[in-house]
Design a protein around this motif. Structure first.
Motif, PDB file in Angstrom:
ATOM      1  N   THR A  82      -9.334   4.149 -13.674  1.00  0.00           N
ATOM      2  CA  THR A  82      -8.904   5.471 -14.160  1.00  0.00           C
ATOM      3  C   THR A  82      -8.300   5.333 -15.556  1.00  0.00           C
ATOM      4  OG1 THR A  82      -6.587   5.383 -13.424  1.00  0.00           O
ATOM      5  CG2 THR A  82      -8.228   6.060 -11.789  1.00  0.00           C
ATOM      6  N   ASP A 115      -5.209   3.250 -16.042  1.00  0.00           N
ATOM      7  CA  ASP A 115      -5.342   1.797 -16.170  1.00  0.00           C
ATOM      8  C   ASP A 115      -5.144   1.350 -17.615  1.00  0.00           C
ATOM      9  OD1 ASP A 115      -6.152   2.254 -13.555  1.00  0.00           O
ATOM     10  OD2 ASP A 115      -7.581   0.597 -13.571  1.00  0.00           O
ATOM     11  N   GLU A 170      -0.951  14.973  -9.587  1.00  0.00           N
ATOM     12  CA  GLU A 170      -2.151  14.129  -9.628  1.00  0.00           C
ATOM     13  C   GLU A 170      -2.002  13.019 -10.675  1.00  0.00           C
ATOM     14  OE1 GLU A 170      -2.181  17.402  -9.712  1.00  0.00           O
ATOM     15  OE2 GLU A 170      -3.262  18.017  -7.905  1.00  0.00           O
ATOM     16  N   THR A 185       0.358  10.360  -9.398  1.00  0.00           N
ATOM     17  CA  THR A 185      -0.318   9.515  -8.410  1.00  0.00           C
ATOM     18  C   THR A 185      -1.243   8.509  -9.107  1.00  0.00           C
ATOM     19  OG1 THR A 185      -0.280  11.391  -6.901  1.00  0.00           O
ATOM     20  CG2 THR A 185      -1.750   9.572  -6.322  1.00  0.00           C
ATOM     21  N   MET A 186      -1.914   8.993 -10.126  1.00  0.00           N
ATOM     22  CA  MET A 186      -2.842   8.133 -10.866  1.00  0.00           C
ATOM     23  C   MET A 186      -2.082   6.986 -11.551  1.00  0.00           C
ATOM     24  SD  MET A 186      -5.807   9.451 -13.457  1.00  0.00           S
ATOM     25  CE  MET A 186      -4.856   9.808 -14.919  1.00  0.00           C
ATOM     26  N   GLN A 193       0.868   5.752 -10.650  1.00  0.00           N
ATOM     27  CA  GLN A 193       1.379   4.828  -9.623  1.00  0.00           C
ATOM     28  C   GLN A 193       0.264   3.926  -9.094  1.00  0.00           C
ATOM     29  OE1 GLN A 193       4.763   4.435  -8.324  1.00  0.00           O
ATOM     30  NE2 GLN A 193       3.650   2.585  -7.696  1.00  0.00           N
ATOM     31  N   ASP A 194      -0.904   4.516  -8.889  1.00  0.00           N
ATOM     32  CA  ASP A 194      -2.041   3.749  -8.373  1.00  0.00           C
ATOM     33  C   ASP A 194      -2.446   2.636  -9.347  1.00  0.00           C
ATOM     34  OD1 ASP A 194      -4.630   3.264  -6.867  1.00  0.00           O
ATOM     35  OD2 ASP A 194      -5.419   4.007  -8.781  1.00  0.00           O
ATOM     36  N   ASP A 198       0.096  -0.087  -9.157  1.00  0.00           N
ATOM     37  CA  ASP A 198      -0.082  -0.809  -7.886  1.00  0.00           C
ATOM     38  C   ASP A 198      -1.177  -1.866  -8.011  1.00  0.00           C
ATOM     39  OD1 ASP A 198       1.850   0.693  -6.723  1.00  0.00           O
ATOM     40  OD2 ASP A 198       0.487   1.991  -5.575  1.00  0.00           O
ATOM     41  N   ARG A 199      -2.247  -1.518  -8.709  1.00  0.00           N
ATOM     42  CA  ARG A 199      -3.364  -2.457  -8.815  1.00  0.00           C
ATOM     43  C   ARG A 199      -3.144  -3.540  -9.876  1.00  0.00           C
ATOM     44  NH1 ARG A 199      -7.287   0.037 -10.803  1.00  0.00           N
ATOM     45  NH2 ARG A 199      -6.424   2.140 -10.864  1.00  0.00           N
ATOM     46  N   PRO A 251       4.841  -2.506  -6.758  1.00  0.00           N
ATOM     47  CA  PRO A 251       4.371  -2.668  -5.375  1.00  0.00           C
ATOM     48  C   PRO A 251       4.840  -3.978  -4.726  1.00  0.00           C
ATOM     49  CG  PRO A 251       2.620  -3.209  -6.888  1.00  0.00           C
ATOM     50  CD  PRO A 251       3.769  -2.768  -7.739  1.00  0.00           C
TER      51      PRO A 251
END
Lengths: 98, 347
Positions: B132, B135, B193, B196-197, B199-200, B203-204, B259
């Motif tokens: 996304t 990133d 949204e 969330t993007m 945070q995601d 996390d990765r 995370p």
């Protein structure tokens, strides 16, 4: 200097004058087939943030250098001539502006 | 530097014995002085530096791909201009480093070959995909942040050209990290949204960023000797800890959770404690089984091969131009005048 297709274009050493009043300094190298392209690549690589007002490019093979590995150091003749420095001289008390 | 030596016997011959040369090298390192390209150096020192600088250069070049992935889809002109400048910087960093490696007597073409054929590696972090837009922010904040922690001590590396390249790189990395942080901050304070993007993405990228510092000290093949040679100033674990200590409070400001449930401030050690790293993932990605290993290399090789005609044309043009000059053809006189005046300016 390597010029064959297998090893790529020759190396040019790059010197940049950071601003007026200062001399050019070595900053690195680029590869290019001619001086014009070498200059352009040097501009793109070494002056992206206004680091210079003038660039020299010199074919790497055109630079001659002293060797750092000689047993008798190349710079030895300067080593024992401390009288070339102003600090060698003792001045009498009270002398000014000298 | 491809300079020629004047009036000197090749190193290792003549009066100075190998033992003399090695003693001089050791004294240089002990005095915290810098080793320069024409100095005698142990073969293993040279080989270690070539390996490390080349791997570093390859990482910068391959590192253009995950971010380049978002150039055409940046959400605003401002973001696009920033990302373009950043990706261009990564190319620049690669080129500074290739130039530094070449001072050790390797050819640029040989280094690229070693990258393309897998003989030399690049940082395994770039084998992860950029799924996304967030990133791009996570890479700037975490990946470039980790790179800065790794690279700042390298500005004092014992090999002069590498240290000098690192000074330039570190100056530029600071912009990379800030733009990433700012990007994430905007998302973290945006719509649900966008939050969330962001945070995601974190996390990765968090755990792979910690892996960038390399295996733990107990299992690091290169650390002790590189430390003795002052190529490396801190161990992998020391640098990793420094990165965690710097980054954890920055996450708090973002309002983003890292995370790791075990991440917490330890008032006794005055450092953050953090959870165990999954080294099996690191080994797998290193061995070629990351999400993007094959894609990264095939894209790199394709770019190189697609550029072959440009390199051939440039070489042919330069050759023709030289031939014209040598025969003194009239039509080239204007060019000669131009190059003469360039020389005059240089003198």
């Amino acid at each position: 200097m390597s010029e064959t297709a297998a090893t790529g274009s020759p190396v040019w050493e790059v010197f940049v004058r950071p601003r007026r009043g200062l001399s050019h300094q070595h900053v690195g190298s680029v590869h290019a087939d001619d001086a014009e392209v070498a200059l352009r690549r040097a501009r793109d690589l070494y002056t992206r943030r206004g680091e210079g007002v003038s660039i020299w490019v010199v074919p790497g093979a055109a630079i001659s250098a002293s060797s750092p590995d000689e047993k008798d150091p190349y710079f030895a003749p300067a080593g024992d001539k401390t009288y070339r420095h102003p600090t060698f001289y003792r001045l009498p008390e009270g002398v000014r502006n000298l | 530097m491809t300079v020629q030596e004047v009036g000197a016997a090749p190193p290792g011959t003549g009066a100075a014995t190998d033992a003399d040369l090695e003693a001089r090298f050791d004294a240089l390192i002990a005095a915290d002085d810098r080793v320069e390209p024409r100095d005698w150096m142990p073969d293993a020192y040279r080989a270690t530096l070539i390996r490390q600088i080349a791997q570093h250069a390859h990482s910068e070049i391959i590192g253009m791909q995950p971010e380049g992935n978002w150039l055409t889809r940046a959400p605003a002109l401002r973001r696009k201009a920033i990302l373009l400048a950043k990706v261009q910087d990564e190319a620049g960093h690669g080129l500074y480093l290739y130039a530094a490696a070449e001072t050790l007597g390797v050819e640029r073409a040989a280094l690229l070959d070693a990258l393309h054929t897998g003989k030399q590696r690049y940082s395994s972090i770039f084998n992860y995909p950029t799924l996304t837009w967030a990133d791009v922010g996570a890479i700037g904040w975490l990946v470039d942040g980790a790179a800065i922690v790794n690279q700042i001590p390298l500005t004092r590396c014992s090999y002069g050209p590498y240290a000098r390249a690192m000074v330039r790189v570190c100056k530029e990395e600071s912009f990379h990290q800030r733009q990433g942080y700012e990007l994430l901050y905007a998302l973290a304070n945006g719509t649900p949204e966008q939050r969330t993007m962001a945070q995601d993405a974190v996390d990765r990228w968090w755990w792979p960023s910690l892996m960038m510092f390399g295996p733990p000290d107990s299992n690091s093949a290169h650390t002790p000797r590189s430390a003795a040679w002052k190529i490396k100033r801190h161990t992998n674990d020391e640098l990793r800890q420094r990165f965690v200590d710097i980054t954890a409070p920055q996450a708090d400001v973002l309002g983003i959770t890292l995370p790791d449930p075990l991440l917490s401030w330890n008032p006794e050690t005055k450092h953050y404690d953090f959870g165990p790293i999954d080294w099996s993932e690191f080994e797998a990605v290193l061995a070629g089984d990351g999400p993007c290993n094959r894609q990264r290399i095939s894209r790199r090789v394709a770019a190189h091969e697609d550029g072959a005609w440009v390199r051939a044309a440039a070489a042919a043009y330069a050759e023709k131009h030289r031939a014209g000059k040598n025969s003194g053809v009239e039509q080239h006189s204007a060019q000669q005048t131009h190059s003469d005046s360039t020389k005059g300016a240089a003198a």
